[in-house]
Design a protein around this motif. Structure first.
Motif, PDB file in Angstrom:
ATOM      1  N   THR A  88     -50.721 -30.753 -66.804  1.00  0.00           N
ATOM      2  CA  THR A  88     -51.796 -31.153 -67.703  1.00  0.00           C
ATOM      3  C   THR A  88     -51.300 -32.235 -68.662  1.00  0.00           C
ATOM      4  O   THR A  88     -50.091 -32.365 -68.908  1.00  0.00           O
ATOM      5  CB  THR A  88     -52.309 -29.958 -68.533  1.00  0.00           C
ATOM      6  OG1 THR A  88     -51.253 -29.497 -69.368  1.00  0.00           O
ATOM      7  CG2 THR A  88     -52.835 -28.836 -67.645  1.00  0.00           C
ATOM      8  N   GLU A  89     -52.225 -32.991 -69.198  1.00  0.00           N
ATOM      9  CA  GLU A  89     -51.874 -33.999 -70.202  1.00  0.00           C
ATOM     10  C   GLU A  89     -51.183 -33.342 -71.386  1.00  0.00           C
ATOM     11  O   GLU A  89     -50.231 -33.892 -71.943  1.00  0.00           O
ATOM     12  CB  GLU A  89     -53.127 -34.747 -70.654  1.00  0.00           C
ATOM     13  CG  GLU A  89     -53.723 -35.607 -69.557  1.00  0.00           C
ATOM     14  CD  GLU A  89     -55.030 -36.283 -69.947  1.00  0.00           C
ATOM     15  OE1 GLU A  89     -55.561 -36.014 -71.053  1.00  0.00           O
ATOM     16  OE2 GLU A  89     -55.522 -37.091 -69.138  1.00  0.00           O
ATOM     17  N   THR A  90     -51.628 -32.143 -71.762  1.00  0.00           N
ATOM     18  CA  THR A  90     -51.010 -31.405 -72.873  1.00  0.00           C
ATOM     19  C   THR A  90     -49.552 -31.103 -72.576  1.00  0.00           C
ATOM     20  O   THR A  90     -48.689 -31.208 -73.459  1.00  0.00           O
ATOM     21  CB  THR A  90     -51.793 -30.102 -73.145  1.00  0.00           C
ATOM     22  OG1 THR A  90     -53.150 -30.438 -73.427  1.00  0.00           O
ATOM     23  CG2 THR A  90     -51.206 -29.326 -74.309  1.00  0.00           C
TER      24      THR A  90
ATOM     25  N   GLN B 214     -50.152 -41.541 -73.192  1.00  0.00           N
ATOM     26  CA  GLN B 214     -51.577 -41.786 -72.994  1.00  0.00           C
ATOM     27  C   GLN B 214     -51.810 -42.069 -71.516  1.00  0.00           C
ATOM     28  O   GLN B 214     -50.965 -42.681 -70.861  1.00  0.00           O
ATOM     29  CB  GLN B 214     -52.051 -42.987 -73.818  1.00  0.00           C
ATOM     30  CG  GLN B 214     -52.035 -42.757 -75.316  1.00  0.00           C
ATOM     31  CD  GLN B 214     -52.980 -41.639 -75.726  1.00  0.00           C
ATOM     32  OE1 GLN B 214     -54.116 -41.561 -75.275  1.00  0.00           O
ATOM     33  NE2 GLN B 214     -52.495 -40.751 -76.585  1.00  0.00           N
ATOM     34  N   PRO B 215     -52.968 -41.657 -70.981  1.00  0.00           N
ATOM     35  CA  PRO B 215     -53.262 -41.969 -69.574  1.00  0.00           C
ATOM     36  C   PRO B 215     -53.306 -43.478 -69.367  1.00  0.00           C
ATOM     37  O   PRO B 215     -53.692 -44.213 -70.276  1.00  0.00           O
ATOM     38  CB  PRO B 215     -54.654 -41.364 -69.342  1.00  0.00           C
ATOM     39  CG  PRO B 215     -54.912 -40.464 -70.498  1.00  0.00           C
ATOM     40  CD  PRO B 215     -54.043 -40.924 -71.626  1.00  0.00           C
TER      41      PRO B 215
ATOM     42  N   SER C 287     -56.179 -34.278 -66.136  1.00  0.00           N
ATOM     43  CA  SER C 287     -56.899 -33.994 -67.380  1.00  0.00           C
ATOM     44  C   SER C 287     -57.543 -32.613 -67.359  1.00  0.00           C
ATOM     45  O   SER C 287     -57.774 -32.032 -68.412  1.00  0.00           O
ATOM     46  CB  SER C 287     -57.935 -35.077 -67.660  1.00  0.00           C
ATOM     47  OG  SER C 287     -58.812 -35.221 -66.568  1.00  0.00           O
ATOM     48  N   ASP C 288     -57.822 -32.068 -66.180  1.00  0.00           N
ATOM     49  CA  ASP C 288     -58.448 -30.749 -66.065  1.00  0.00           C
ATOM     50  C   ASP C 288     -57.797 -30.025 -64.884  1.00  0.00           C
ATOM     51  O   ASP C 288     -58.079 -30.337 -63.727  1.00  0.00           O
ATOM     52  CB  ASP C 288     -59.950 -30.919 -65.850  1.00  0.00           C
ATOM     53  CG  ASP C 288     -60.693 -29.600 -65.757  1.00  0.00           C
ATOM     54  OD1 ASP C 288     -60.204 -28.661 -65.071  1.00  0.00           O
ATOM     55  OD2 ASP C 288     -61.775 -29.500 -66.349  1.00  0.00           O
TER      56      ASP C 288
ATOM     57  N   ASP D 102     -59.082 -37.309 -61.473  1.00  0.00           N
ATOM     58  CA  ASP D 102     -58.535 -38.235 -62.459  1.00  0.00           C
ATOM     59  C   ASP D 102     -58.579 -39.689 -62.001  1.00  0.00           C
ATOM     60  O   ASP D 102     -57.967 -40.558 -62.612  1.00  0.00           O
ATOM     61  CB  ASP D 102     -57.106 -37.827 -62.822  1.00  0.00           C
ATOM     62  CG  ASP D 102     -57.106 -36.510 -63.586  1.00  0.00           C
ATOM     63  OD1 ASP D 102     -57.561 -36.510 -64.749  1.00  0.00           O
ATOM     64  OD2 ASP D 102     -56.701 -35.493 -63.017  1.00  0.00           O
TER      65      ASP D 102
END
Length: 142
Positions: free
Chosen positions: A59-61, A71-72, A19-20, A125
């Motif tokens: 990244t999620e993006t 989705q996570p 996520s980061d 995460d």
């Protein structure tokens, strides 16, 4: 008639969705992974580990760029990893350093019945990252 046998796939990479990126790169650098300078700003980074296996962060993006509905997983924890430490004292030292730097914890260091000093921290995460070392020569993980 000749039969063609397809080559066997080779395990090549472990990938984690983060996520980061900056926080995750910093966490895994503390465990000795040598991400390139500037990796914190990239959407995909990877390092080649000894033996040739690659370790990648996306990244999620990035994942949503080709899987818009992604989705996570509910409840965190997307993968489990394990890092062999130099010895039992190093398990404690690594655990202390990572938790002091903000890593979550799942298992405080303990002497496991299977012959290892063992602990589990959580990456940014929520993935379990085991730290272990044999308690004596000839035990599992040696």
């Amino acid at each position: 008639m000749t039969t063609h046998t397809a080559p066997t796939p080779r395990f090549d990479m472990i990938g984690i969705v983060v996520s980061d990126m900056a926080t995750s790169v910093a966490f895994y650098r503390k465990l000795g992974l040598d991400f390139a300078e500037g990796a914190e700003q990239e959407p995909h980074v990877e390092v080649t580990l000894p033996g040739g296996l690659r370790f990648a962060l996306d990244t999620e993006t990035t994942i949503r760029s080709f899987m818009p509905e992604w989705q996570p997983p509910a409840g965190g924890g997307r993968i489990g990893l394990a890092f062999l430490c130099a010895d039992a004292a190093d398990v404690d030292a690594q655990y202390a350093a990572l938790t002091a730097a903000g890593a979550g914890t799942e298992l405080k260091p303990f002497d496991a019945f299977w012959g290892q000093r063992y602990a589990t921290v959580l990456d940014p995460d929520g993935n379990g990252v085991d730290l272990f070392a044999p308690l004596a020569a000839g035990t599992p993980g040696a």
